[in-house]
Design a protein around this motif. Structure first.
Motif, mmCIF file in Angstrom:
data_model
loop_
_atom_site.group_PDB
_atom_site.id
_atom_site.type_symbol
_atom_site.label_atom_id
_atom_site.label_comp_id
_atom_site.label_asym_id
_atom_site.label_seq_id
_atom_site.Cartn_x
_atom_site.Cartn_y
_atom_site.Cartn_z
ATOM 1 N N GLU A 195 0.862 -1.187 0.000
ATOM 2 C CA GLU A 195 0.000 0.000 0.000
ATOM 3 C C GLU A 195 0.894 1.231 0.000
ATOM 4 O OE1 GLU A 195 -2.461 -0.170 3.442
ATOM 5 O OE2 GLU A 195 -3.388 -2.066 2.834
ATOM 6 N N ASP A 196 0.310 2.379 -0.348
ATOM 7 C CA ASP A 196 1.077 3.625 -0.270
ATOM 8 C C ASP A 196 1.576 3.811 1.165
ATOM 9 O OD1 ASP A 196 0.725 4.208 -2.873
ATOM 10 O OD2 ASP A 196 -1.014 5.514 -2.577
ATOM 11 N N GLY A 197 2.826 4.209 1.296
ATOM 12 C CA GLY A 197 3.380 4.433 2.631
ATOM 13 C C GLY A 197 4.075 3.224 3.205
ATOM 14 N N ASP A 198 4.009 2.085 2.489
ATOM 15 C CA ASP A 198 4.703 0.877 2.971
ATOM 16 C C ASP A 198 6.191 0.975 2.639
ATOM 17 O OD1 ASP A 198 2.557 -0.390 4.081
ATOM 18 O OD2 ASP A 198 2.128 -1.657 2.349
ATOM 19 N N ASP A 199 6.829 2.007 3.175
ATOM 20 C CA ASP A 199 8.189 2.292 2.713
ATOM 21 C C ASP A 199 9.240 1.291 3.193
ATOM 22 O OD1 ASP A 199 7.216 4.338 1.280
ATOM 23 O OD2 ASP A 199 7.752 5.920 2.722
ATOM 24 N N ARG A 200 9.007 0.595 4.242
ATOM 25 C CA ARG A 200 10.014 -0.377 4.689
ATOM 26 C C ARG A 200 9.522 -1.819 4.492
ATOM 27 N NH1 ARG A 200 15.327 1.292 5.514
ATOM 28 N NH2 ARG A 200 15.147 3.551 5.687
ATOM 29 N N PHE A 201 8.602 -1.952 3.552
ATOM 30 C CA PHE A 201 8.078 -3.288 3.246
ATOM 31 C C PHE A 201 8.365 -3.612 1.780
ATOM 32 C CE2 PHE A 201 5.599 -1.947 6.862
ATOM 33 C CZ PHE A 201 5.522 -3.087 7.628
ATOM 34 N N VAL A 202 8.493 -4.884 1.494
ATOM 35 C CA VAL A 202 8.664 -5.315 0.093
ATOM 36 C C VAL A 202 7.773 -6.532 -0.184
ATOM 37 C CG1 VAL A 202 11.042 -4.500 -0.204
ATOM 38 C CG2 VAL A 202 10.621 -6.822 0.687
ATOM 39 N N LEU A 203 7.541 -6.733 -1.494
ATOM 40 C CA LEU A 203 6.958 -8.003 -1.941
ATOM 41 C C LEU A 203 8.104 -8.808 -2.531
ATOM 42 C CD1 LEU A 203 3.763 -6.820 -3.888
ATOM 43 C CD2 LEU A 203 3.930 -7.569 -1.497
ATOM 44 N N MET A 204 8.193 -10.047 -2.126
ATOM 45 C CA MET A 204 9.296 -10.897 -2.574
ATOM 46 C C MET A 204 8.796 -11.804 -3.697
ATOM 47 S SD MET A 204 12.401 -11.725 -1.146
ATOM 48 C CE MET A 204 13.559 -13.072 -1.233
ATOM 49 N N GLY A 205 9.522 -11.854 -4.811
ATOM 50 C CA GLY A 205 9.176 -12.773 -5.900
ATOM 51 C C GLY A 205 9.345 -14.213 -5.450
ATOM 52 N N SER A 206 8.383 -15.032 -5.703
ATOM 53 C CA SER A 206 8.402 -16.412 -5.173
ATOM 54 C C SER A 206 9.601 -17.212 -5.683
ATOM 55 C CB SER A 206 7.112 -17.136 -5.557
ATOM 56 O OG SER A 206 6.997 -17.209 -6.964
ATOM 57 N N ASN A 207 10.055 -16.916 -6.894
ATOM 58 C CA ASN A 207 11.173 -17.700 -7.444
ATOM 59 C C ASN A 207 12.529 -17.218 -6.945
ATOM 60 O OD1 ASN A 207 9.398 -19.318 -8.731
ATOM 61 N ND2 ASN A 207 9.789 -18.547 -10.795
ATOM 62 N N LEU A 208 12.519 -16.237 -6.044
ATOM 63 C CA LEU A 208 13.773 -15.847 -5.387
ATOM 64 C C LEU A 208 13.952 -16.635 -4.093
ATOM 65 C CD1 LEU A 208 13.578 -11.965 -5.880
ATOM 66 C CD2 LEU A 208 15.225 -13.516 -6.939
ATOM 67 N N ILE A 209 12.927 -17.413 -3.740
ATOM 68 C CA ILE A 209 12.983 -18.199 -2.498
ATOM 69 C C ILE A 209 13.285 -19.654 -2.860
ATOM 70 C CG2 ILE A 209 11.673 -18.937 -0.473
ATOM 71 C CD1 ILE A 209 9.970 -16.320 -0.938
ATOM 72 N N ARG A 210 14.392 -20.133 -2.344
ATOM 73 C CA ARG A 210 14.917 -21.460 -2.729
ATOM 74 C C ARG A 210 13.879 -22.568 -2.581
ATOM 75 N NH1 ARG A 210 20.175 -21.791 0.169
ATOM 76 N NH2 ARG A 210 20.431 -19.943 -1.111
#
Lengths: 225, 417
Positions: free
Chosen positions: B151-166
């Motif tokens: 959401e707007d303002g989620d400055d210290r949050f990220v969405l992680m791509g699933s294929n970056l997780i082993r």
């Protein structure tokens, strides 16, 4: 003279063996004549008829139709000529099984470019003439032997050929049907049709104007009735 | 003569078809139909596999037109002006812009007991997006696998791509390109140049689009900060259009005519995919055609055998027809007509099944491939080409055996010798 065959020689090759069937046959057929070819089995009757009807090519000699040499012409030319000038009746009827009687008869007309309606009309008239006008829509399997051969005759004459050839047309028929078919040939001949017919049944020899007897590839007798 | 041959041969073919075994008709028409389906279906599925993948990329990432920075520039020049100009083009519906950067992601460092143990890390690409606009234009929140969308303002949050997780990949090489054990709520560190920042994973985004599953998504403000960008100096602008009003090519041409082609790469969605997709589509298409060709050969052989058996069993009748003056062309054409009728009926049923059932079915129920929702890619042009191929093959397969029989000596055929 409508047909003139001069010194016709026909030898078949069976592997390395040469089988001479016709050994120098001379024959003339007059216009309007009913010629009977007779002889024992293996005498060369059918082979001679194939040469005269341009279904085969002699090794030697010539076949003249109305004075023109036809024996050595191409298969395509002979085929075209057979369609327009000859009629051929086969021993075992040789009808196309998927065609009705009228369709079998109409086939040469359609090939000659006659309109389908006209071809069917003329075919029904000819079937009527040979006595089976009511069987026009029957398939071969729905006809008796005599009826089948009459369809064969109708198909051979529908194009009003100059010469009608018949190869033992009664061989597969009982005596009653044989007589019907031979009477039909006689009627056609009486109306001016030239006929060359093979028969080995003595009771029909009298139908012809002339009878030729073949033996071992040669004519041994050539006598008028 | 040819007219007579055509009409008489049609007459013969028609009668033979009507009065011979229905089962042989059913058999050969079925072969024709299955051959047509094989021709269309195999290549259609193979190409559809790639088309399904490219469709996903177009719908959920690249848009219909994708503008990217020139390779010589760090970002799209005059990107703000370009966006305003793009929105003024008739038919352009919406756009979204992104910052793109490369960095290193580190995970599991908080649980490390040995300070000399190497930190679990991998290189990755991240995108700075306006969460609301990106979702409105590209609907990417539908690919959320776990957690919540940004959401707007989620400055210290990220969405992680699933294929970056082993744990999400089963290939052994995955270790080099992934980090292990990252889940929603975990802390990760992102290093870009000299900047290092810690983020909380708000969600895992996945699906079959690598452009999403191999990226880390953060807010634009955060990306601007970490990349030290200002003044909306973005790297990508994805544009969606209304196809009833314009085309991607027209939009590309219009933007180029405004001079933006000197400030950015302006690509329609197909070009934006690069040559890889084009090459693999060609390869799969070739593969499909090769498999289809085998089916075509089988159909040709089947037709040949059926017509050959038909002709050889009717050898005597063919001789008799020639004997009474029916020419070879007529007899051959009769068989060609029959083959053509088989081909027309078989392929018509095939077309009806393809467009009446298979295509709508696979459009509604795509095949679940690991990297794509496979559809059945069949075009009218491709179908017409395949129809013609089947038709020509069948005609040849019908003609050759008929020719073989009719060229025989007439008397030999009549006498059966």
């Amino acid at each position: 003279m409508i047909i003139q065959a001069k010194n016709v020689v026909r030898t078949y090759h069976n592997g390395e063996i040469d089988v001479p069937v016709l050994k120098g046959v001379d024959i003339n057929v007059e216009k309007g004549e009913f010629l009977m070819l007779t002889g024992k089995s293996g005498a060369g009757k059918s082979t001679l008829l194939y040469q005269l009807a341009l279904l085969d090519t002699p090794n030697e000699g010539s076949i003249l139709i109305e004075g023109e040499e036809w024996g050595k012409k191409s298969q395509e030319e002979k085929l075209k000529f057979r369609l327009s000038e000859f009629g051929y009746v086969f021993q075992d009827y040789a009808l196309l099984p998927e065609l009705t009687a009228v369709e079998n008869v109409a086939l040469p007309l359609l090939m000659a470019g006659i309109d389908k309606t006209e071809a069917y009309k003329r075919s029904l008239e000819v079937l009527d003439k040979v006595g089976i006008g009511d069987k026009g829509n029957n398939l071969e399997s729905q006809l008796s032997g005599g009826e089948k051969q009459r369809v064969g005759v109708a198909r051979a004459i529908v194009n009003e050929p100059k010469i009608l050839f018949a190869d033992e047309p009664t061989a597969n028929l009982d005596s009653e049907n044989s007589k019907i078919v031979m009477d039909l040939f006689k009627e056609l001949n009486d109306s001016g049709q030239t006929i060359v017919l093979i028969s080995h049944e003595p009771e029909f020899y009298g139908y012809g104007d002339r009878r030729i007897i073949l033996e071992d590839g040669k004519i041994i007798s050539n006598k008028p009735k | 003569m040819i007219k007579n041959a055509l009409s008489t041969s049609w007459f013969l073919a028609n009668r033979q078809l009507r009065r011979t075994s229905k089962w042989s008709h059913v058999l050969i028409i079925s072969v024709m139909m299955l051959t047509f389906l094989n021709l269309v279906f195999v290549s259609g599925v193979l190409v559809g596999l790639i088309e399904g993948a490219t469709k996903l990329v177009r719908e959920y990432y690249s848009g219909d037109v994708l503008v990217k920075n020139l390779v010589t520039e760090e970002y799209i020049l005059d990107s703000d002006q370009l966006q305003q100009s793009a929105l003024s083009i008739p038919g352009v519906e919406a756009l979204t812009s992104r910052y793109i950067g490369d960095g290193i992601i580190q995970a599991g460092y908080r649980d490390r007991t040995n300070p000399y143990e190497p930190i679990d890390s991998t290189g990755m690409r991240f995108a700075g997006i306006d969460p609301e606009i990106e979702d409105e234009v590209m609907d990417i929140s539908r690919f959320m696998m776990e957690g919540e969308y940004l959401e707007d303002g989620d400055d210290r949050f990220v969405l992680m791509g699933s294929n970056l997780i082993r744990e999400n990949l089963s290939i052994p090489e995955a270790e080099r390109y992934t980090v292990s054990g990252v889940g929603v709520g975990d802390k990760i560190r992102i290093l870009v140049g000299d900047v290092s920042r810690e983020y909380t994973v708000k969600g895992i985004i996945g699906g079959k689009i690598e452009a999403l599953s191999l990226k880390v998504f953060m807010t634009k403000d955060e990306a601007e900060d970490i990349l030290n960008r200002r003044q909306k100096e973005v790297n990508e602008i994805a544009i969606n259009i209304d196809y009833s009003k314009t085309t991607p090519d027209e939009v590309v041409a219009t933007l180029s005519s405004m001079g933006f082609d000197e400030k950015a790469q302006i690509l329609d969605w197909e070009d934006s995919l690069g040559t890889f997709f084009e090459d693999i589509t060609s390869t799969f298409s070739l593969l499909g055609n090769m498999i289809g060709s085998i089916a075509l050969i089988v159909a040709a052989i089947t037709t040949f055998i059926v017509i050959f058996i038909n002709a050889i069993t009717r050898r005597r009748y063919i001789g008799i027809m020639k004997g009474i003056g029916i020419n070879k062309l007529t007899i051959e054409m009769a068989y060609v007509w029959q083959s053509m009728i088989y081909a027309v009926i078989g392929s018509s049923i095939g077309v009806a099944i393809t467009f009446g059932f298979l295509k709508p079915y696979f459009d509604r129920n795509p095949i679940d491939f690991p990297f794509s929702d496979g559809i059945l890619a069949v075009s009218v042009e491709g179908t017409v080409v395949r129809l013609l191929l089947l038709f020509i093959t069948t005609i040849i397969a019908g003609y050759v055996p008929a020719r073989m029989i009719t060229k025989e000596n007439t008397l030999n055929a009549i006498l059966g010798r």
